[in-house]
Structures are given as structure tokens and as C-alpha cells.
Design an enzyme around this catalytic site. Structure first.
Site, mmCIF file in Angstrom:
data_model
loop_
_atom_site.group_PDB
_atom_site.id
_atom_site.type_symbol
_atom_site.label_atom_id
_atom_site.label_comp_id
_atom_site.label_asym_id
_atom_site.label_seq_id
_atom_site.Cartn_x
_atom_site.Cartn_y
_atom_site.Cartn_z
ATOM 1 N N ASP A 81 -5.191 -2.877 12.219
ATOM 2 C CA ASP A 81 -5.204 -2.121 10.973
ATOM 3 C C ASP A 81 -5.269 -0.625 11.355
ATOM 4 O OD1 ASP A 81 -5.748 -1.337 8.237
ATOM 5 O OD2 ASP A 81 -7.838 -1.144 8.850
ATOM 6 N N ASP B 63 -6.344 2.507 8.794
ATOM 7 C CA ASP B 63 -7.417 3.290 8.151
ATOM 8 C C ASP B 63 -8.768 2.597 8.295
ATOM 9 O OD1 ASP B 63 -5.775 5.429 7.090
ATOM 10 O OD2 ASP B 63 -4.865 3.865 5.878
HETATM 11 C C1 XBP Z 1 -5.777 1.613 3.673
HETATM 12 C C2 XBP Z 1 -5.531 2.050 2.316
HETATM 13 C C3 XBP Z 1 -4.547 3.096 2.083
HETATM 14 C C4 XBP Z 1 -4.977 4.505 2.199
HETATM 15 C C5 XBP Z 1 -3.977 5.401 1.503
HETATM 16 O O1 XBP Z 1 -6.071 0.221 3.706
HETATM 17 O O2 XBP Z 1 -6.060 1.512 1.376
HETATM 18 O O3 XBP Z 1 -4.161 2.936 0.765
HETATM 19 O O4 XBP Z 1 -6.246 4.663 1.606
HETATM 20 O O5 XBP Z 1 -2.709 5.336 2.025
HETATM 21 P P1 XBP Z 1 -5.952 -0.567 5.102
HETATM 22 P P2 XBP Z 1 -1.420 5.711 1.128
HETATM 23 O O6 XBP Z 1 -6.795 0.142 6.104
HETATM 24 O O7 XBP Z 1 -6.541 -1.920 4.795
HETATM 25 O O8 XBP Z 1 -4.504 -0.658 5.452
HETATM 26 O O9 XBP Z 1 -1.837 6.795 0.189
HETATM 27 O O10 XBP Z 1 -0.364 6.174 2.094
HETATM 28 O O11 XBP Z 1 -0.992 4.464 0.386
HETATM 29 MG MG MG Z 2 -8.662 -0.475 6.964
#
Ligand code: XBP
Ligand code: MG
Length: 254
Positions: free
Chosen positions: A7, A9
């Protein structure tokens, strides 16, 4: 264990609070909106993955000022494009450091011939910018597949993004490990049949991960070993969770 699918973020770097949240607020300001997502509100909004989906949820739930009566989709799309531009710039300056041990694990996996991929909800340009600035110019090339953003219709907690990546890699789910930080990501990975290692972040520490291989604070680096929060106890050295220990957890399964 033939592959590790990361993953982004919260897992590769703590990007939500000081990256995405800040970029959303800059985009709101630039559009003349008086919206402000503070740290606790953003924690609530994280229940909805995807930036465009999160903005829409905010509008529906909080009915803020400044929403046009027609073409809501276009309004959200433009706002989100501005947010992405801010985010990409913020990753370059001031940047967000890689979480402890992530780069090390990638290097250990590569040395052991383990394939690498990414499965994330965020926009592809955000991944490129984070990898280039926080990991190094060559690191994006280490990933065989980068599954990101709108490439699938249903974002996490749906399993589509992991299924997409596995299909591209021509790999059965039993042969890959997912590394995730959140309940939504965990549900997405396990729903695709992947064994999952969890490294929590501040926003996700209180969430539940039933059936995870193990849950740690982070992967750890010399002098900074992580606390283990769940799973069969792993005897960590001072330098954190090592690839062989992850392979043992994977072989033991759950
Ligand atoms: C990450 C997210 C993303 C970011 C925003 O979830 O929820 O939506 O917060 O990114 P994960 P965008 O780590 O589970 O993938 O604004 O580019 O959509
Ligand atoms: Mg995440």
C-alpha cells in the site's frame, strides 16, 4: 512468498495528515472555499477512500458553502486536480520521509528475488512524486506493477485493486504478501485472498485487523525497533523486522 504488494498512504510514508490533508486545504483555499479539514475531521473522512470520493462524501455529509447547483462531478474533478498538483509539489518540498524500514525491506526483497508491486487508492502522479522524492529516483522502477487510483472502479475496501495487480503479475494470491496500514486496505487485501502484514499509523492504531499475519507499529530500523501489537510474537533485534522473519510469518500463515 513470491511477491510483496505495498500500500502507499500510511504504509510507505505518513502522507495523510501532512500531505493529502494539507493539499486538500490548499485546493479549497485556491477555489475560494472556506472549507478547512482539520486533523480530527480528516481522520473521520478517511473512512471514505479516494480523494474525489472523500470530497463528495464531505459535501453530502456536511453541506458546506460554495457547492454549485449544477455539474457537481465537474466541480469535484477540478477541485481534486488542483489538490493533486499541490500534493505532487508538497512531496518535493518539504517532502515526507519514508517510514522506518520500508526502503530496507524493499532492498532485502529485491536481493532475495522477490517481486514488488503497489496497490493503492491514490492518484498515480502522487505515487511517482513520493517515490522519487522520499525513496530515490530509481525506486519507481523496482515495481513491476503500480496499481493506483481510478484504474479500478471500486476503491478499497473493495478488493479490485489487489485483483488487478495480481492479474497483471500473473500471480495467485497465495504467493503474495500485502503490507497495509488501515482497516480499509486490510479488507481489500484479505478480500483478494492475500496474507497481510499490518504496520499501523496514527490514524489507524485503534483499528482491527482480524487474521493479519502480524501487526507492528512500523517495520523498524537500527536503534528503532517497533512494538508488536498483534500476531505470534516475533523476537526482534535492535534493527527491526527482517525479511526472513516476515517469510516465517508468511509460511506459518493464519
Ligand atoms: C489512501 C487514500 C487516498 C488518499 C488521497 O488509501 O485514501 O484517497 O487519501 O488520494 P490507501 P487521492 O492507503 O488505502 O490506498 O486524492 O489521489 O485519491
Ligand atoms: Mg494506506
Amino acid at each position: 512468498m513470491q511477491a510483496i504488494i505495498f500500500d502507499v498512504d500510511g504504509t510507505l510514508a505518513d502522507t495523510e495528515r501532512d500531505g493529502h490533508r494539507v493539499a486538500f486545504n490548499l485546493a479549497f483555499e485556491q477555489a475560494g472555499l472556506d472549507w478547512q479539514w482539520d486533523v480530527p475531521l480528516y481522520g473521520e473522512l478517511l473512512a471514505v477512500t479516494g480523494g474525489k470520493e472523500r470530497i463528495r462524501h464531505f459535501i453530502e455529509r456536511y453541506r458546506p458553502n460554495g457547492v454549485p447547483e449544477t455539474d457537481l462531478d465537474g466541480f469535484i474533478r477540478e477541485l481534486h486536480a488542483a489538490k493533486t498538483a499541490h500534493y505532487v509539489r508538497l512531496m518535493a518540498e518539504p517532502g515526507i520521509p519514508a517510514r522506518p524500514g520500508v526502503l530496507r525491506l524493499m532492498q532485502q526483497a529485491r536481493a532475495a528475488g522477490i517481486r514488488l508491486a503497489i496497490a493503492t487508492t491514490t492518484t498515480p502522479a502522487n505515487v511517482t512524486s513520493l517515490l522519487a522524492h522520499s525513496f530515490g529516483p530509481e525506486v519507481e522502477g523496482w515495481f513491476e506493477v503500480i496499481g493506483a487510483g481510478d484504474v479500478v472502479a471500486a476503491k478499497k475496501p473493495a478488493s479490485d485493486i489487489y485483483q488487478y495487480v495480481l492479474e497483471k503479475m500473473n500471480l495467485p494470491p497465495e504467493q503474495a504478501l500485502a503490507v497495509e496500514d488501515s482497516e480499509n486496505g486490510f479488507l481489500s487485501a484479505t478480500g483478494a485472498g492475500l496474507k497481510t502484514l499490518v504496520t499501523v499509523c496514527d490514524y489507524t492504531r485503534q483499528q482491527n485487523f482480524p487474521g493479519a499475519l502480524a501487526v507492528f507499529e512500523h517495520l523498524g530500523e537500527p536503534g528503532n525497533p517497533p512494538a508488536q501489537l498483534a500476531g505470534p510474537p516475533v523476537a526482534l533485534q535492535d534493527d527491526g523486522l527482517q525479511l526472513e522473519q516476515i517469510q516465517q510469518l508468511f509460511a506459518r500463515g493464519n
